[in-house]
Design a protein around this motif. Sequence first.
Motif, PDB file in Angstrom:
ATOM      1  N   ILE A  20       0.837  -1.204   0.000  1.00  0.00           N
ATOM      2  CA  ILE A  20       0.000   0.000   0.000  1.00  0.00           C
ATOM      3  C   ILE A  20       0.868   1.248   0.000  1.00  0.00           C
ATOM      4  N   LEU A  21       1.947   1.250   0.775  1.00  0.00           N
ATOM      5  CA  LEU A  21       2.846   2.413   0.810  1.00  0.00           C
ATOM      6  C   LEU A  21       3.494   2.652  -0.552  1.00  0.00           C
ATOM      7  N   ARG A  22       3.868   1.585  -1.252  1.00  0.00           N
ATOM      8  CA  ARG A  22       4.450   1.725  -2.602  1.00  0.00           C
ATOM      9  C   ARG A  22       3.454   2.387  -3.544  1.00  0.00           C
ATOM     10  N   THR A  23       2.217   1.903  -3.529  1.00  0.00           N
ATOM     11  CA  THR A  23       1.194   2.477  -4.400  1.00  0.00           C
ATOM     12  C   THR A  23       0.850   3.899  -3.958  1.00  0.00           C
ATOM     13  N   ALA A  24       0.827   4.136  -2.659  1.00  0.00           N
ATOM     14  CA  ALA A  24       0.547   5.487  -2.149  1.00  0.00           C
ATOM     15  C   ALA A  24       1.569   6.486  -2.675  1.00  0.00           C
ATOM     16  N   ASP A  25       2.833   6.092  -2.698  1.00  0.00           N
ATOM     17  CA  ASP A  25       3.877   6.965  -3.227  1.00  0.00           C
ATOM     18  C   ASP A  25       3.656   7.231  -4.714  1.00  0.00           C
ATOM     19  N   ALA A  26       3.260   6.203  -5.456  1.00  0.00           N
ATOM     20  CA  ALA A  26       3.070   6.331  -6.906  1.00  0.00           C
ATOM     21  C   ALA A  26       1.850   7.163  -7.283  1.00  0.00           C
ATOM     22  N   THR A  27       0.885   7.308  -6.369  1.00  0.00           N
ATOM     23  CA  THR A  27      -0.376   7.982  -6.695  1.00  0.00           C
ATOM     24  C   THR A  27      -0.600   9.278  -5.925  1.00  0.00           C
ATOM     25  N   ASN A  28       0.467   9.847  -5.402  1.00  0.00           N
ATOM     26  CA  ASN A  28       0.401  11.153  -4.718  1.00  0.00           C
ATOM     27  C   ASN A  28      -0.474  11.169  -3.469  1.00  0.00           C
ATOM     28  N   VAL A  29      -0.517  10.073  -2.733  1.00  0.00           N
ATOM     29  CA  VAL A  29      -1.253  10.056  -1.470  1.00  0.00           C
ATOM     30  C   VAL A  29      -0.542  10.984  -0.488  1.00  0.00           C
TER      31      VAL A  29
END
Length: 145
Positions: A20-29
């Motif tokens: 989730i953290l990897r995807t969060a970084d990729a999607t500007n969370v």
Amino acid sequence: ENPLLLILDGLTDPHNLGSILRTADATNVSGVIIPKHRSVGVTPVVAKTATGAIEHVPIARVTNLSQTLDKLKDEGTDMNGTPCHKWNTSGKIALIIGNEGRGISSNIKKQVDEMITIPMNGHVQSLNASVAAAILMYEVFRNRL
């Protein structure tokens, strides 16, 4: 700015949190909120799975998710809700991802403004928490481009 915050309600699998953290970084969370108790913390396994994203996504551990939601008050996720392709992703969003087995806790469900669902055609009735989170993060990211 209209932030996208992730609230992880009782996730216990460190691989899910790292993904989730990897995807969060990729999607500007803007940040991730996790409870201090009855959930996975930031462990070496989480850090390894996150492959560096842990350095770029702010993580807050809170004592009481319910009180935190009272302060933030925005959006949630569930199997019976608004289809994600019809979800209004403008504005401030706090996206809640529930526990791998139990989903979002009942007291947290009572506080959300809208439940979101990911339409599925197959025989399996649920997705892995990190996969569901990724689909919804990308839906917000795609709509905000």
